[in-house]
Design an enzyme around this catalytic site. Sequence first.
Site, short mmCIF file in Angstrom:
data_model
loop_
_atom_site.label_atom_id
_atom_site.label_comp_id
_atom_site.label_asym_id
_atom_site.label_seq_id
_atom_site.Cartn_x
_atom_site.Cartn_y
_atom_site.Cartn_z
CG HIS A 198 32.54 40.08 34.45
ND1 HIS A 198 33.77 40.50 34.00
CD2 HIS A 198 32.44 40.51 35.73
CE1 HIS A 198 34.38 41.18 34.96
NE2 HIS A 198 33.60 41.18 36.02
CD GLU A 253 36.33 40.68 31.66
OE1 GLU A 253 35.08 40.78 31.55
OE2 GLU A 253 36.91 40.88 32.75
CB SER A 278 35.95 40.92 38.25
OG SER A 278 35.27 42.15 38.27
#
Length: 290
Positions: free
Chosen positions: A265, A200, A107
């Site tokens: 995630h 992503e 992230s």
Amino acid sequence: MMEKNYMAAIAACSNGLPAGKRQELQRLDKLLEQNNISVRMSRYLYEKSDGISGSGREKAEELMDFFENPGIRCIFDVSGGDMANEVLGYLDYQKIRESQAVFWGYSDLTVLLNAVYAKTGKESVLYQVRNLLYDDGPIRQKEFFGWIKEKKEALFLLNGNFVQGDHLEGTVIGGNIRCFLKLAGTPYFPDFNDKILFLEARSGQVPQMTTFFSQLQQTGAFDKIKGLILGTFTQMEAASKNIVPLALRYVKEDLPVFWTLEAGHGTDSRAVIIGGHAVTVSESRIMTKN
């Protein structure tokens, strides 16, 4: 085989974790200890106010202590959010290059993974170690400890399919698209030439992804890379939207593009080595290797 006295560190270079996560980290500590991995915890894991657990300098100094400790083999960052880029200017990249420790995070830690590669050429791992505690934990634990103890590569094997082309190979950069773009215009943005770009996202719908892909296009990224890997785009998928048609608007027709639902995630996510080497295993599998 795994060395005796294997040591790891738990860090949080982005937003501090809520106090309610203490029990979860205690479970993670216990799990690692049960697998003969002793753990050192950062002093800056939990938020004091407004998501802040410490200053950028304090978190960077703690991280450097981990990198400089000759016993520490892995640094697992358990945070995410928005603030990881505040540590970048306080790190000693020469010492990071010389360290045996490998940084793991996902992230918002995309900024640190790519900064480390851009400044040192050193590999890091895009992965959230807290996934070992969730629904798919038993499967991921087998893969994770298989890598830590015996260098088995299942944790880095991604199933999916080529939506354009049939082969890709090269050094991987990227990660969370929003966080990756925070590096644009800084010394920490990696060179795109002949790279494989992995992307992503957790948050964002079509308008946000259009903005991010447009910005990447404007940096010249899609003219320089030699392959694209698309992971999960969580909120788009929850709204039954597919990232592939959007992404293909921005890339050349001869650029290999691989799409997987096994990296991103999700708590069932596998790992991607940033700075590692992506290879095609078959028409439906790729892997990143160190």
